[in-house]
Design an enzyme around this catalytic site. Structure first.
Site, PDB file in Angstrom:
ATOM      1  N   ALA A 211       0.854  -1.190   0.000  1.00  0.00           N
ATOM      2  CA  ALA A 211       0.000   0.000   0.000  1.00  0.00           C
ATOM      3  C   ALA A 211       0.887   1.236   0.000  1.00  0.00           C
ATOM      4  O   ALA A 211       2.091   1.148   0.256  1.00  0.00           O
ATOM      5  CB  ALA A 211      -0.905   0.005   1.228  1.00  0.00           C
ATOM      6  N   LYS A 212       0.336   2.357  -0.295  1.00  0.00           N
ATOM      7  CA  LYS A 212       1.097   3.613  -0.230  1.00  0.00           C
ATOM      8  C   LYS A 212       0.105   4.759  -0.148  1.00  0.00           C
ATOM      9  O   LYS A 212      -1.026   4.650  -0.628  1.00  0.00           O
ATOM     10  CB  LYS A 212       1.953   3.793  -1.484  1.00  0.00           C
ATOM     11  CG  LYS A 212       3.074   4.790  -1.309  1.00  0.00           C
ATOM     12  CD  LYS A 212       4.284   4.094  -0.722  1.00  0.00           C
ATOM     13  CE  LYS A 212       5.483   5.002  -0.627  1.00  0.00           C
ATOM     14  NZ  LYS A 212       6.696   4.214  -0.407  1.00  0.00           N
ATOM     15  N   GLY A 213       0.553   5.867   0.418  1.00  0.00           N
ATOM     16  CA  GLY A 213      -0.311   7.035   0.496  1.00  0.00           C
ATOM     17  C   GLY A 213       0.481   8.293   0.215  1.00  0.00           C
ATOM     18  O   GLY A 213       1.709   8.271   0.172  1.00  0.00           O
TER      19      GLY A 213
END
Ligand code: GLU
Length: 438
Positions: free
Chosen positions: A127-129
């Site tokens: 995941a990444k934000g």
């Protein structure tokens, strides 16, 4: 195909057609990632039938982040959290604050996290934000408000068992503390395991801050043995001198290497006899850039790529090694501390020039490996000492690298493709075991 009752069958896109924002001809970071997946597909055997899974993120959230600025006006920023794949466990990956952050970039970074986590075999998906904001233009209060509102907005998809953010470009321990507090306030109880990279006093782990740089150094030493490069007499150049490049530079210097040039957003410095790295780190802590360091000469930014060296560590942002400078690089080995620093064209040029590239998806995996240790320690509320953490980190990195090196030899492929082969097989194997729901 869609059908209107009694009418003709209309030509609708096939269920497998990619939506335009996933189009591989759009060669942003996401397009580059898709090319990398295409390269490994022939090596995936029967698992290749699941490969489409890797070509689309499981879930992508775009959020509006409105805050009161100090002058009383309201500003809106765009935030993202993308969960690329959760077949092997909860989503895991950092959050970056940068004015150039885009959805395509965050999608690619989330996918690279899936690959990285599988490559070192930690039980996470990817995941990444990010928030499209220049944090240097915000006051501390504004930065806190942006962080808290963003955390609250993505709170519907993150959690200690769902998706665990961490620091990335321009985010640090304090920002993780605010994220942990905001999530905990909304839940009604303290949930330290919702983020990693926290301050030690809030459930953070010893060794986390240095972990990415230590991992860069560890795989560098392993790879050097394979190509007969002596670290103690090596010349090293580093782009980006923060958490990753700074620590890697320090460890290389401690091992006897000469760090002869460093570049960051402020400029490029050079010293033939080798920079005094501890002194340079002090300068950076104070001035937030290597520029102005007295123990070195300043050289034009473009000359950085011509500096004679054995090891180049790009530890800043994406797409720094391109077709325009890859032909000039003197290094025998490139260790990707940053995520995605090498474009595919540059990758090919370096390969043709026999320059070994240790790809991001293994070279910078030390950070998330110690994030995993932090998360485990938070769940058990039992904290390990730093020697134990570093020893476990080095053991995992060495074993993962040895396996990848072997795959590269067996298939006569680059280390990037080898890492993708190992990781994609792991991800798609769990995909197959879990099956499709419903
Ligand atoms: N942002 C780091 C990376 O790109 C660390 C992620 C994490 O610890 O979850 O690998």
């Amino acid at each position: 195909m869609s059908r209107t009752p009694g009418g003709p069958v209309s030509a609708a896109p096939s269920p497998n057609a990619l939506p335009s924002y996933l189009d591989p001809s759009n060669l942003g970071p996401w397009g580059i990632y898709l090319q990398q997946v295409d390269r490994v597909t022939p090596y995936l055997g029967n698992l290749a039938r699941w490969v489409e899974t890797l070509k689309r993120p499981k879930r992508a959230l775009i959020v509006d982040v409105p805050i009161h600025l100090d002058d009383g006006t309201v500003a809106h920023f765009e935030g993202y959290r993308v969960q690329h794949n959760t077949s092997r466990g909860p989503g895991k990956g950092g959050v970056r604050f940068h004015q150039d952050v885009t959805l395509s970039e965050v999608m690619a970074l989330s996918a690279w996290m899936s690959i990285k986590n599988a490559a070192v075999n930690v039980p996470y998906g990817g995941a990444k934000g990010g928030i499209r904001v220049d944090p240097r233009r915000l006051s501390r209060g504004e930065l806190e408000r942006v962080t808290r509102r963003y955390t609250s907005e993505i709170g519907i998809i993150i959690g200690p068992n769902k998706d665990i953010p961490a620091p990335d470009v321009n985010t640090d321990e304090q920002i993780m503390a605010w994220m942990m507090d905001t999530y905990s306030m909304n839940q009604g109880s303290t949930a330290t395991g919702v983020v990693t990279g926290k301050p030690i006093d809030l459930g953070g782990s010893l060794g986390r801050r240095e972990a990415t740089g230590r991992g860069v150094f560890t795989v560098g030493v392993e790879a050097a043995k394979h190509i007969g490069l002596d670290i103690a007499s090596a010349r090293v150049i580093v782009q980006g001198f923060g958490n990753v490049g700074g620590v890697a530079g320090k460890l290389f210097a401690e091992a006897g290497a000469r760090v002869v040039a460093v570049q960051d957003h402020g400029g490029t410095i050079y010293r033939e006899a080798g920079l005094d790295v501890p002194l340079l780190l002090k300068h950076v802590a104070e001035h937030r850039t290597v520029a102005g360091f007295e123990g070195a000469e300043s050289i034009p930014n473009d000359q950085f790529w011509d500096v004679d060296c054995d090891i180049l560590v790009p530890a800043a942002l994406e797409a720094q090694l391109t077709k325009d400078n890859a032909g000039r690089i003197k290094a025998r080995m490139v260790i990707e501390g940053a995520n995605g620093p090498t474009t595919p064209e540059a990758d090919d040029i370096l390969h043709d020039r026999n320059i070994l590239v240790l790809p991001d998806v293994i070279a910078n995996a030390g950070g998330v490996t110690v994030s995993y240790f932090e998360w485990v320690q938070d769940f058990s509320s039992f904290f390990w000492d730093e020697d134990e953490i570093n020893a476990r980190l080095v053991r995992i990195m060495k074993a993962a690298f040895a396996g990848i090196w072997q795959v590269a030899q067996d298939h006569k492929v680059s280390l990037r493709t080898a890492t993708f082969i190992v990781a994609c097989k792991r991800i798609l194997h769990t995909r197959e075991l879990r099956g499709l729901y419903p």
